[in-house]
Scaffold this motif. Structure first.
Motif, short mmCIF file in Angstrom:
data_model
loop_
_atom_site.label_atom_id
_atom_site.label_comp_id
_atom_site.label_asym_id
_atom_site.label_seq_id
_atom_site.Cartn_x
_atom_site.Cartn_y
_atom_site.Cartn_z
N ALA A 4 1.00 -0.97 0.00
CA ALA A 4 0.06 0.00 0.00
C ALA A 4 0.89 1.28 0.03
N TYR A 5 1.92 1.19 0.83
CA TYR A 5 2.73 2.44 0.98
C TYR A 5 3.66 2.57 -0.57
N LYS A 6 3.97 1.39 -1.04
CA LYS A 6 4.84 1.68 -2.48
C LYS A 6 3.73 2.19 -3.35
N THR A 7 2.59 1.77 -3.54
CA THR A 7 1.65 2.32 -4.32
C THR A 7 1.31 3.74 -4.09
N LEU A 8 1.45 4.38 -2.92
CA LEU A 8 1.17 5.61 -2.76
C LEU A 8 2.15 6.22 -3.47
#
Length: 120
Positions: A4-8
């Motif tokens: 999720a953080y990498k996607t952001l």
């Protein structure tokens, strides 16, 4: 949480100069999206977070529509590797966003419609 953080992070890099002040990130109420650190990252990016309400399928209708079209158009089960699957998905997203005209977007592609809205 790392996915999720990498996607952001990818979203931040790819849209840095193009995000409008009315940008919305829509998700369901999964653990990742309700986590305080995820929500703080979204806020710091200047993005408003929107989540589906429990039991209300209409909140997520645009994404469900996209995935419905995806499953009809792409034979993703034939992919032999994760790399091949990623390539197949990337090709479909490019086609969907840049070449597939949609009645609900005034007969424009999503990319054209987004550019039209940003120019207004």
């Amino acid at each position: 949480m790392n996915i999720a953080y990498k996607t952001l992070d990818k979203l931040a890099k790819s849209t840095e100069d193009q995000r409008g002040s009315d940008t919305i990130l829509h998700s369901d109420q999964g653990y990742h999206y309700t986590h305080p650190l995820f929500q703080e990252k979204v806020r710091k990016m200047g993005i408003r977070q929107s989540m589906s309400r429990k039991g209300n399928c209409w909140d997520n209708a645009p994404m469900e529509s996209f995935f419905g079209h995806f499953k009809d158009a792409v034979d993703y089960k034939e992919c032999k590797s994760l790399c091949e699957l990623k390539h197949t998905i990337d090709l479909y997203i490019d086609e969907y966003n840049n070449h597939r005209y949609q009645w609900g977007l005034n007969k424009m592609t999503p990319a054209q419609y987004r550019g039209h809205k940003l120019a207004v």
